[in-house]
Design a protein around this motif. Structure first.
Motif, PDB file in Angstrom:
ATOM      1  N   ARG A  39       8.847   9.462   1.527  1.00  0.00           N
ATOM      2  CA  ARG A  39       8.369   8.078   1.595  1.00  0.00           C
ATOM      3  C   ARG A  39       9.124   7.187   0.611  1.00  0.00           C
ATOM      4  O   ARG A  39       9.466   6.042   0.923  1.00  0.00           O
ATOM      5  CB  ARG A  39       6.872   8.025   1.317  1.00  0.00           C
TER       6      ARG A  39
ATOM      7  N   PRO B 131       0.813  -1.212   0.000  1.00  0.00           N
ATOM      8  CA  PRO B 131       0.000   0.000   0.000  1.00  0.00           C
ATOM      9  C   PRO B 131       0.843   1.258   0.000  1.00  0.00           C
ATOM     10  O   PRO B 131       0.493   2.242  -0.633  1.00  0.00           O
ATOM     11  CB  PRO B 131      -0.839  -0.134   1.276  1.00  0.00           C
ATOM     12  N   ASN B 132       1.971   1.273   0.750  1.00  0.00           N
ATOM     13  CA  ASN B 132       2.829   2.457   0.767  1.00  0.00           C
ATOM     14  C   ASN B 132       3.425   2.723  -0.600  1.00  0.00           C
ATOM     15  O   ASN B 132       3.534   3.858  -1.035  1.00  0.00           O
ATOM     16  CB  ASN B 132       3.928   2.280   1.811  1.00  0.00           C
TER      17      ASN B 132
ATOM     18  N   ALA C  67       5.751  13.011  -1.123  1.00  0.00           N
ATOM     19  CA  ALA C  67       5.968  11.671  -1.683  1.00  0.00           C
ATOM     20  C   ALA C  67       7.446  11.277  -1.689  1.00  0.00           C
ATOM     21  O   ALA C  67       7.775  10.100  -1.507  1.00  0.00           O
ATOM     22  CB  ALA C  67       5.404  11.604  -3.096  1.00  0.00           C
TER      23      ALA C  67
ATOM     24  N   TRP D 222       0.935   6.830  -6.722  1.00  0.00           N
ATOM     25  CA  TRP D 222      -0.192   7.703  -7.050  1.00  0.00           C
ATOM     26  C   TRP D 222       0.100   9.153  -6.685  1.00  0.00           C
ATOM     27  O   TRP D 222      -0.376  10.083  -7.365  1.00  0.00           O
ATOM     28  CB  TRP D 222      -1.453   7.222  -6.346  1.00  0.00           C
ATOM     29  N   SER D 223       0.855   9.371  -5.636  1.00  0.00           N
ATOM     30  CA  SER D 223       1.244  10.746  -5.298  1.00  0.00           C
ATOM     31  C   SER D 223       2.121  11.347  -6.386  1.00  0.00           C
ATOM     32  O   SER D 223       1.952  12.516  -6.764  1.00  0.00           O
ATOM     33  CB  SER D 223       1.976  10.767  -3.953  1.00  0.00           C
TER      34      SER D 223
ATOM     35  N   CYS E 118       2.123   1.874  -3.406  1.00  0.00           N
ATOM     36  CA  CYS E 118       1.010   2.392  -4.218  1.00  0.00           C
ATOM     37  C   CYS E 118       0.764   3.856  -3.917  1.00  0.00           C
ATOM     38  O   CYS E 118       0.501   4.656  -4.808  1.00  0.00           O
ATOM     39  CB  CYS E 118      -0.253   1.613  -3.902  1.00  0.00           C
ATOM     40  N   CYS E 119       0.832   4.234  -2.639  1.00  0.00           N
ATOM     41  CA  CYS E 119       0.597   5.628  -2.238  1.00  0.00           C
ATOM     42  C   CYS E 119       1.645   6.541  -2.855  1.00  0.00           C
ATOM     43  O   CYS E 119       1.325   7.621  -3.359  1.00  0.00           O
ATOM     44  CB  CYS E 119       0.620   5.728  -0.716  1.00  0.00           C
TER      45      CYS E 119
END
Length: 539
Positions: free
Chosen positions: A412, A84-85, A409, A91-92, A87-88
Motif C-alpha cells: 500500500r 484514510p489509506n 502495509a 497505523w499498520s 492513515c491505514c
C-alpha cells in the motif's frame, strides 16, 4: 546424619505439552512416552514440524490473495480516499513495529532462559562425570596398591620371617585380607563406561546449545534491523528500500515459522522426558549399572539401603585387621628381625593411604552428591529450558504476525508513493504556481514580457484594431523589485509584486488582492494609454 531429598516435581507446562497429540506421519496415534530411538516417536515430532509448515503455507497463501486483490482493485484517486489509506499504512507500520519490539524482547528472554537451563544441565553432567571419575580413580588406585605394593612387601617379609612359622602365618593372613579387599572393590560397578557416556552427552549438548543460542541471537537482530529499515523506508518514502525490506520480510517470515516448528517439537519431546525421567534413565543404564544402584541414586531415600554398604564395611574391617597385624609385628618382630622394619613401615603407610581412599570413596558413593546433580539437571532442563523454549515459540508467533502486517502495509505504501510521483509528473510546467516554473522564471528574468491583462473596447473598436501592439517592456527581476520595496518602507511580499509579466489570472471579484502600489501602477499605465489613444484619434 539424616538424608533429606528434595523431590522432583515436573512443572505444569510439561504436562500440558505432554498431552499434545502424538501422531506419526501415517496419522496414527502413538505412545506418548519418551522414546527418541523409536521411529514412530521421531515421526510424531516431525509431524509437529509439518504443522508449522502448514501454517507457513496458509500464511503465504493469505498474503498472496491479499496482494492479488490489492493489485486488481482500482482505487479512487480523490483526496478523501487518500487520507484514510495513508492513515491505514501509518497505523499498520506502527502496529508492526510495536509487535516486533515485543517479540524481540520475548525472544531475548526466552533465548537466555533456554541457555541457562542447558548450562545447568551440562554443569550437572560434568559434575556427575567428575564424581564418577573420582570413584573410578580411587578404586583403581587402591586395587593397584594392594596387588603390587602390598604383594612386594609381603614377599620380602616372607623371606625374612622364614625361620618363624607364626610370623609367616600372620603374613599369609594379611594376604588373604588384601585379596578380600580386592574382591570387594571388583564388586563395585564399573563407572568408566557411564563416565564416558556422560562426558560425551555433555560435550555434544554444549556444542549444540552454543550454535542454537548464536542462531537465535542473529535471528533476533535480523528481525529488529528489518523492522527499523522498513520504518525508515516508510518515513523517507524510498521505493527501493521498501522493496528490499519486503523481500527480507518474506525470508524472515519463513524463518519464524521454521523456528516455531523446531521449538514446538523440542518442547514436546523434552516435556515427554520431564514427565517421567526416572523411567528413561533406568532404561538407558540397563546393562551398565544394576537397577538397585540407579534407584538408590535417583530417589536417595532413607528407606532405601545403600547397595555399597556391605562391600565398604568389609573393606574397612579388612584394613583394620591388617593394621592390627602390622602393629603386632612392629612391636615383637622388629627387635628380632631389624631388617623387616622397612617393609613393615611401608605396609603401614600403604594401609593408611588405603584407609584415606576408603573415606573418600564412601563420600563419593553416597547418594546425596549424584542425586543433587540429577535434580539440578532436571530443574535446568524442565523448568528453565522448557520455559525458555515456550517463550521462543511465542517470539516466533509474534514475529510472524508482525511481518505479516508489515508485508500487508508495504505494498500500500509503494502504491501511494507511485501515485504521488505520478501526480507530481502531471503538473503543468507553465503553471505559475508550480515550484519548478518559478525556478525557471528566476533563472530567466527576461522570459516574462509585459502583457495586457484586460482589453479595452469602445464603440469605435478595440485598442488592438487601432494601434499596433505595444512594445515589450521588461520587468526588473523579482529580487530587485523586492529590494526596492523594502528600501522604501514597503513589505517585500510576493503579493505586492505587480502581476504584469507574471501571467497571473485576473483578481477575484470577492477580494482585492492588489496592494496600493500595484493599483497606482495599473492606473498610471491606463492613463498613458488613454492619452496616446486620444491624440491618435484627433489626428
Amino acid at each position: 546424619m539424616s538424608l533429606t531429598r528434595v523431590d522432583y516435581i515436573a512443572p505444569w507446562w510439561t504436562y500440558w505439552l505432554h498431552n499434545f497429540p502424538h501422531i506419526n506421519l501415517r496419522f496414527q496415534p502413538i505412545d506418548k512416552s519418551f522414546q527418541p530411538e523409536d521411529e514412530n516417536y521421531q515421526q510424531s515430532l516431525i509431524f509437529l514440524g509439518c504443522v508449522a509448515a502448514a501454517g507457513l503455507g496458509l500464511n503465504l497463501l493469505c498474503l498472496a490473495v491479499y496482494l492479488s486483490f490489492l493489485c486488481c482493485c482500482r482505487k479512487d484517486e480523490e483526496e478523501e480516499t487518500k487520507k484514510p489509506n495513508s492513515c491505514c499504512v501509518t497505523w499498520s507500520a506502527v502496529t508492526a513495529g510495536l509487535i516486533t519490539c515485543i517479540s524481540v524482547g520475548v525472544g531475548f528472554y526466552g533465548n537466555s532462559e533456554t541457555n541457562d537451563g542447558v548450562y545447568q544441565l551440562t554443569y550437572s553432567l560434568y559434575n556427575a562425570n567428575h564424581t564418577l571419575g573420582g570413584v573410578d580413580s580411587l578404586v583403581t588406585g587402591t586395587m593397584g596398591n594392594m596387588r603390587t605394593g602390598l604383594h612386594q612387601h609381603l614377599a620380602r617379609l616372607d623371606e625374612i620371617f622364614a625361620t618363624r612359622g607364626d610370623y609367616v602365618q600372620t603374613l599369609q593372613f594379611m594376604q588373604q585380607m588384601a585379596d578380600n579387599v580386592i574382591k570387594q572393590l571388583l564388586g563395585l560397578p564399573d563407572w568408566d563406561e557411564a563416565k564416558v557416556d556422560l562426558a560425551t552427552v555433555a560435550d555434544q549438548t554444549a556444542n549444540i546449545e552454543y550454535y542454537r543460542w548464536l542462531t537465535y541471537l542473529l535471528l533476533l537482530i535480523l528481525d529488529l534491523v528489518i523492522c527499523l529499515l522498513a520504518c525508515l523506508g516508510l518515513a523517507k518514502q524510498s521505493r527501493w528500500l521498501l522493496t528490499t525490506m519486503m523481500v527480507f520480510g518474506v525470508l524472515t517470515l519463513i524463518l519464524s515459522w521454521t523456528s516455531l516448528g523446531a521449538d514446538l517439537a523440542a518442547a514436546v519431546g523434552t516435556s515427554d522426558f520431564c514427565v517421567s525421567p526416572d523411567k528413561y534413565v533406568m532404561g538407558q543404564t540397563k546393562g551398565i549399572i544394576t537397577a538397585d544402584i540407579v534407584h538408590y541414586y535417583i530417589y536417595c531415600n532413607q528407606t532405601l539401603s545403600n547397595p555399597f554398604q556391605q562391600p565398604l564395611t568389609i573393606f574397612q574391617r579388612s584394613l583394620t585387621t591388617m593394621q592390627i597385624q602390622i602393629q603386632g609385628l612392629l612391636q615383637f618382630a622388629v627387635p628380632l628381625f631389624p631388617t623387616a622394619e622397612r617393609d613393615l613401615l611401608g605396609i603401614q603407610h600403604l594401609l593408611n593411604s588405603s584407609e584415606a581412599s576408603l573415606h573418600q570413596l564412601t563420600a563419593l558413593l553416597d547418594c546425596r552428591g549424584l542425586n543433587k546433580d540429577y535434580l539440578d539437571a532436571m530443574v535446568g532442563v524442565c523448568y528453565d529450558g522448557v520455559e525458555g523454549v515456550l517463550y521462543l515459540c511465542l517470539f516466533s508467533i509474534l514475529a510472524a504476525c508482525a511481518f505479516t502486517v508489515m508485508l500487508c502495509a508495504i505494498p500500500r505504501a509503494l502504491r501511494q508513493i507511485a501515485s504521488r510521483e505520478r501526480d507530481y509528473d502531471d503538473i503543468d510546467e507553465e503553471d505559475p504556481f508550480n515550484p519548478r516554473a518559478r525556478r525557471i522564471g528566476s533563472r530567466n528574468p527576461n522570459h516574462a514580457n509585459m502583457h495586457s491583462f484586460c482589453s479595452y473596447s469602445s464603440s469605435m473598436g478595440s485598442q488592438n484594431s487601432l494601434h499596433p501592439p505595444a512594445p515589450a517592456v521588461s520587468n526588473p527581476p523579482m529580487s530587485e523589485y523586492m529590494n526596492q520595496t523594502a528600501l522604501f518602507g514597503g513589505n517585500p511580499r510576493y503579493e505586492n509584486v505587480p502581476l504584469i509579466g507574471r501571467g497571473s489570472p485576473p483578481p477575484s471579484p470577492y477580494r482585492n488582492p492588489y496592494s496600493p502600489t500595484m493599483r497606482a501602477t495599473y492606473l498610471s499605465m491606463t492613463e498613458e494609454q488613454s492619452r496616446h489613444f486620444g491624440s491618435d484619434f484627433q489626428a
